[in-house]
Design a protein around this motif. Structure first.
Motif, short mmCIF file in Angstrom:
data_model
loop_
_atom_site.label_atom_id
_atom_site.label_comp_id
_atom_site.label_asym_id
_atom_site.label_seq_id
_atom_site.Cartn_x
_atom_site.Cartn_y
_atom_site.Cartn_z
N ALA A 257 31.92 41.34 25.58
CA ALA A 257 31.18 40.31 26.37
C ALA A 257 30.49 39.22 25.44
N THR A 258 30.62 38.84 24.21
CA THR A 258 30.06 38.17 23.54
C THR A 258 29.47 36.79 24.25
N GLN A 259 28.48 36.30 24.18
CA GLN A 259 27.95 35.17 24.80
C GLN A 259 28.10 33.95 23.75
N ARG A 260 28.29 32.61 24.24
CA ARG A 260 28.23 31.37 23.73
C ARG A 260 27.24 31.63 22.39
N HIS A 261 25.94 31.74 22.86
CA HIS A 261 24.87 32.10 21.96
C HIS A 261 24.27 33.26 22.33
N ASP A 262 24.33 34.14 21.60
CA ASP A 262 24.17 35.69 21.66
C ASP A 262 23.19 36.24 21.06
N PRO A 263 21.70 36.47 21.27
CA PRO A 263 20.68 36.73 20.46
C PRO A 263 20.85 38.29 20.23
N ARG A 264 21.62 39.09 20.76
CA ARG A 264 21.80 40.34 20.40
C ARG A 264 22.25 40.52 18.88
N LEU A 265 23.11 39.39 18.50
CA LEU A 265 23.56 39.76 17.13
C LEU A 265 22.50 39.55 16.18
N GLU A 266 21.64 38.58 16.48
CA GLU A 266 20.45 38.49 15.58
C GLU A 266 19.47 39.59 15.53
N ALA B 146 46.29 23.44 36.36
CA ALA B 146 44.55 24.31 36.50
C ALA B 146 44.53 25.28 35.57
N VAL B 147 43.17 25.62 35.18
CA VAL B 147 42.91 27.04 34.16
C VAL B 147 41.71 27.49 35.03
N THR B 148 41.67 28.69 34.47
CA THR B 148 40.45 29.55 34.96
C THR B 148 39.63 29.93 33.85
N ARG B 149 38.38 30.43 34.07
CA ARG B 149 37.25 30.72 33.01
C ARG B 149 36.46 31.65 33.92
N PRO B 150 35.89 32.45 32.80
CA PRO B 150 34.98 33.57 33.48
C PRO B 150 33.63 32.99 34.30
N HIS B 151 33.15 33.42 34.93
CA HIS B 151 31.90 32.92 35.69
C HIS B 151 30.62 32.77 35.00
N ASP B 152 30.50 33.65 33.81
CA ASP B 152 29.12 33.74 33.32
C ASP B 152 29.37 32.77 31.87
N ILE C 297 39.11 23.30 36.91
CA ILE C 297 38.69 24.37 36.39
C ILE C 297 37.95 25.29 37.06
N PHE C 298 38.75 26.48 37.51
CA PHE C 298 38.20 27.41 38.34
C PHE C 298 37.36 28.58 37.82
N ARG C 299 36.18 28.79 38.13
CA ARG C 299 35.24 30.16 37.52
C ARG C 299 35.50 31.08 38.48
N SER C 300 35.26 32.17 37.97
CA SER C 300 35.61 33.75 38.93
C SER C 300 35.20 34.74 37.98
N THR C 301 34.59 35.82 38.75
CA THR C 301 34.32 37.01 38.25
C THR C 301 35.63 37.59 38.00
N PRO C 302 35.67 38.54 36.93
CA PRO C 302 37.07 39.11 36.19
C PRO C 302 37.39 40.34 37.00
N ASN C 303 37.81 40.06 38.13
CA ASN C 303 38.42 41.07 39.10
C ASN C 303 39.24 40.57 40.20
N GLU C 304 39.85 41.38 40.79
CA GLU C 304 40.86 41.11 42.07
C GLU C 304 40.26 39.86 43.08
N ALA C 305 38.97 40.21 43.36
CA ALA C 305 38.02 39.39 44.37
C ALA C 305 38.05 37.92 43.60
N GLY C 306 37.92 37.88 42.48
CA GLY C 306 37.80 36.39 41.72
C GLY C 306 39.03 36.01 41.86
N GLY C 307 40.17 36.61 41.78
CA GLY C 307 41.34 36.00 41.89
C GLY C 307 41.90 35.48 43.26
N TYR C 308 41.38 36.20 44.21
CA TYR C 308 41.59 35.88 45.62
C TYR C 308 40.73 34.59 46.01
N ARG C 309 39.44 34.72 45.43
CA ARG C 309 38.68 33.25 45.60
C ARG C 309 39.30 32.24 45.20
#
Length: 345
Positions: free
Chosen positions: A129-138, A186-192, A220-232
């Protein structure tokens, strides 16, 4: 159970030679190594891991950090378990153990990682789950802790990484849908803020632009990565006045919920809307069959583990040809969910 002293006596060779053979050291000839490994298996040799770790100053544990929580339930079931199997297949060769480090979605990942590192829990780490800017790496790089990432980030400290080919998936899917007459896609992307969402959406927009089309921000639809997210997503899509004729689903798990949402509205993938997604073990049971991308998660795990060990001095000589950075291709499996065609022009 047999200890290393008994094993050395049985073979009539020194304890040091037995130890080096069991640990894969290069200064032991292959014939001796083979004798030691065969005798160890025959006599049921079990290493004293606690004493070994104290002597070597290691834990013989590699941690795999992932996030948990109700909003991602389903993702681990459909993706990570097969990745873990591949990773542990490699680690088992070296008597290393993989431990999942489960960071609650209610806790800051940076704080969680700092706590794990402070405890000296593992010899190396794999981050997901690497973030766009990820301070964990540094943070890990400054402390010279070996690590690899499953995913890219704009924060780049030279670590090994493997990532899925989100650019290739977006390009292939858009080209396929446009060829079939679709323009409002349309496209989807993660919520975070996970980086894969940016990669996927940016490439989809570029692919549409190459066809003289435009990615509507309203699609562009954001959703959590699970079945409930797809339903929404399905419910949100159905509420649009000018609905898209096709959609790309970036996550494996959301396809099941998306199908359910369409079904409740009397709509059918492949008949009323074209759908292209990503396969999981569960999506193979969808009807109509899903047109989607598929990969070997186990092989991905093997490659990820080898990339990490290639950067660790104790194991690097085993993996001189490991690919330290790789975009992992996914194959498009044709199904019936994108059979919906529009007349050109």
């Amino acid at each position: 159970m047999t200890g290393i002293r008994r094993l050395a006596q049985h073979l009539d060779i020194s304890i040091g030679t037995v130890s080096r053979a069991l640990n894969g050291r290069p200064d032991v000839n292959e014939e001796t190594r083979k004798r030691v490994l065969e005798a160890a298996a025959e006599l049921g040799y079990v290493p004293n891991q606690s004493g070994r770790s104290l002597r070597q100053g290691t834990t013989n544990i590699i941690g795999f950090m992932m996030q948990t929580g109700a909003e991602i339930t389903g993702q681990g079931d459909t993706f990570f378990m097969s990745v873990f199997d591949g990773v542990q297949t490699v680690f088992a060769r070296h008597r290393l153990d993989l431990v999942a480090l489960l960071c609650s979605s209610q806790e800051d990942p940076d704080d969680y990682l700092r706590r794990v590192v402070a405890r000296g829990f593992a010899d190396g780490l794999i981050l997901s789950a690497t973030q766009r800017h990820d301070p964990r790496l540094e943070f890990l790089a400054k402390r010279k802790i070996p690590f690899a990432t499953l995913g890219r980030s704009l924060t780049d400290v030279g670590q090994p990484w493997l990532d899925l080919d989100f650019e290739g998936m977006a390009q292939t899917a858009i080209d396929r849908l446009v060829e079939r007459g679709h323009q409002r896609i349309a496209v989807t992307r993660p919520h975070d803020d996970v980086n894969l969402g940016y990669i996927f959406v940016d490439q989809a927009a570029s692919a549409l632009e190459a066809h003289g089309l435009f990615l509507d921000p309203d699609l562009i639809f954001r959703s959590t990565p699970n079945e409930a997210g797809g339903y929404r997503i399905a419910r949100e899509l159905l509420s649009k006045k000018d609905r898209p004729t096709a959609i790309l689903l970036v996550n494996e798990s959301i396809a099941i919920g998306f199908y359910r949402g369409l079904s409740e509205a009397g709509l059918k993938p492949g008949r009323d809307i074209a759908v292209i997604g990503r396969h999981s073990p569960q999506t193979h049971f969808l009807s109509p069959s899903l047109t989607g991308f598929e990969l070997s998660r186990r092989d991905l795990g093997i490659a990820l583990a080898e990339a990490l060990l290639a950067t660790m001095p104790a194991f690097s000589h085993f993996y001189p040809n490991a690919e330290l950075r790789k975009i992992w291709h996914e194959e498009l499996i044709e199904g019936e969910s994108d059979a919906f065609l529009l007349p050109h022009g």
